[in-house]
Design a protein around this motif. Structure first.
Motif, PDB file in Angstrom:
ATOM      1  N   TYR A 131      38.841  10.821 -15.888  1.00  0.00           N
ATOM      2  CA  TYR A 131      38.201   9.907 -15.510  1.00  0.00           C
ATOM      3  C   TYR A 131      38.159   8.760 -16.891  1.00  0.00           C
ATOM      4  O   TYR A 131      38.462   7.820 -17.361  1.00  0.00           O
ATOM      5  N   THR A 184      41.486  13.030  -8.109  1.00  0.00           N
ATOM      6  CA  THR A 184      41.854  12.681 -10.032  1.00  0.00           C
ATOM      7  C   THR A 184      40.762  12.065 -10.448  1.00  0.00           C
ATOM      8  O   THR A 184      39.648  11.709  -9.435  1.00  0.00           O
ATOM      9  N   GLY A 185      40.749  11.749 -11.732  1.00  0.00           N
ATOM     10  CA  GLY A 185      39.494  11.418 -12.342  1.00  0.00           C
ATOM     11  C   GLY A 185      39.725  10.529 -12.234  1.00  0.00           C
ATOM     12  O   GLY A 185      39.241   9.478 -12.681  1.00  0.00           O
ATOM     13  N   LEU A 192      39.731  16.423 -15.029  1.00  0.00           N
ATOM     14  CA  LEU A 192      39.712  15.834 -13.979  1.00  0.00           C
ATOM     15  C   LEU A 192      38.149  14.672 -15.476  1.00  0.00           C
ATOM     16  O   LEU A 192      38.205  13.491 -15.544  1.00  0.00           O
TER      17      LEU A 192
END
Length: 333
Positions: A299, A181-182, A295
């Motif tokens: 992020y 995941t981000g 992502l």
């Protein structure tokens, strides 16, 4: 540390899509690069050096129409049983592949060959000792393959492995190990890595070359379904327990395997499917472009949460590849 000039301001997302055996091909590489992350593939995913050369030409041609795309890279297995290494290296140099990721051996001659045309060399390691050897060979970056990573993963905590490597190595550090995941990308950078190195999450995309049953198994699995064993290829690696069962073996009583032989790897990995412990975070099979877009959003949201919560005070400063300017979060590109 700052990224090498070849990568500086070229990445929308501080991510390398790992070169995955039998999974990464031109479609996955091109779509990853177009989305702003560094796409890679193993040279040995093509059965011959000529086939490898054809893929290099195809990828370069397809990316030529996308000037904003990120660079791409290849993985070369530097192991005594890889009879193709020299021929593949020659084609790599001829095509001036931007990034080369070496595995199972850090050799100065390979590094020098890539540096001869201005390429960047990263080397993957599972321990400090291997990282020290890579540094001595003159690599530009080290991939810290920590506990939970798919493929030939290590057993050391990412916190420990990144810190130890950073204590003596001034180059780029990419972190591998259950990143899906981000938010986990942001965590990798906060603990001292410059890039996240993601494999399994990219297997579960429309462009990966694995068959539908493999992708479905990723959706159906979680961390407890991963088994770490040297008895598939001769070197410890993480595999999906269900794939071993489907092949007719007992995962808890696997027959011993001799030393690794690169020439026979394809047969083993075709039947026994590798994945990392991050499979529990994989819930869908998006296109690579959609995954990278997701992502990026995750992020940025993760960094904003740190800033808004007062846990990150970096106004007007830059740490690694995360920039905070007057409260605004920016990615590397």
């Amino acid at each position: 540390m700052p990224l090498p000039r070849l990568l500086e301001n070229k990445l929308r997302l501080p991510v390398i899509a790992a070169p995955m055996f039998l999974a990464s091909g031109p479609d996955l590489v091109v779509e990853t690069c177009k989305a702003g992350a560094l796409g890679t593939f193993p040279a040995l995913n093509q059965r011959t050096t000529q086939g490898y050369d054809d893929w290099l030409q195809e990828i370069a041609t397809r990316l030529a129409g996308h000037p904003d795309a990120a660079p791409f890279g290849v993985n070369l297995i530097v192991h005594k049983t890889n009879s193709r290494l020299q021929a593949d290296l020659e084609r790599t140099v001829a095509h001036k592949v931007p990034v080369v990721i070496t595995s199972l051996g850090a050799v100065r001659e390979v590094v020098d060959a890539v540096h001869s045309y201005g390429g960047v060399v990263l080397h993957d390691v599972i321990s400090r000792r291997h990282a020290e050897k890579a540094a001595e060979a003159g690599v530009d970056g080290i991939v810290a393959v920590s506990a939970g990573a798919g493929g030939h993963g290590g057993t050391i905590s990412p916190f420990a492995l990144v810190a130890e490597i950073a204590s003596f190595f001034p180059g780029v550090i990419a972190l591998s190990g259950a990143i899906s995941t981000g938010a986990q990308i942001a965590a990798a950078l906060m603990m001292g890595a410059d890039l996240a190195y993601i494999g399994t999450r990219f297997i579960a995309t429309q462009e990966s070359m694995v068959d539908a049953d493999f992708k479905q198994m990723l959706l159906d699995s979680n961390a407890s379904d991963i088994i770490y064993t040297p008895n598939i290829s001769g070197i410890p690696a993480n595999f999906l327990r269900a794939s071993i069962v489907a092949a007719g073996l007992d995962p808890d009583n696997l027959p011993a395997h001799g030393n690794m032989q690169v020439e026979s790897e394809a047969k083993a990995w075709k039947n026994y499917w590798s994945a990392g412990q991050g499979v529990g975070s994989i819930l869908d099979l998006p296109s690579t472009g959609d995954l990278c877009g997701r992502l990026v959003g995750e992020y940025r949201d993760a960094i904003r949460r740190l800033v808004d919560g007062g846990r990150l005070e970096m106004n007007g400063t830059k740490r690694g590849n995360i920039a905070i300017v007057s409260g605004a979060v920016t990615c590397p590109r």
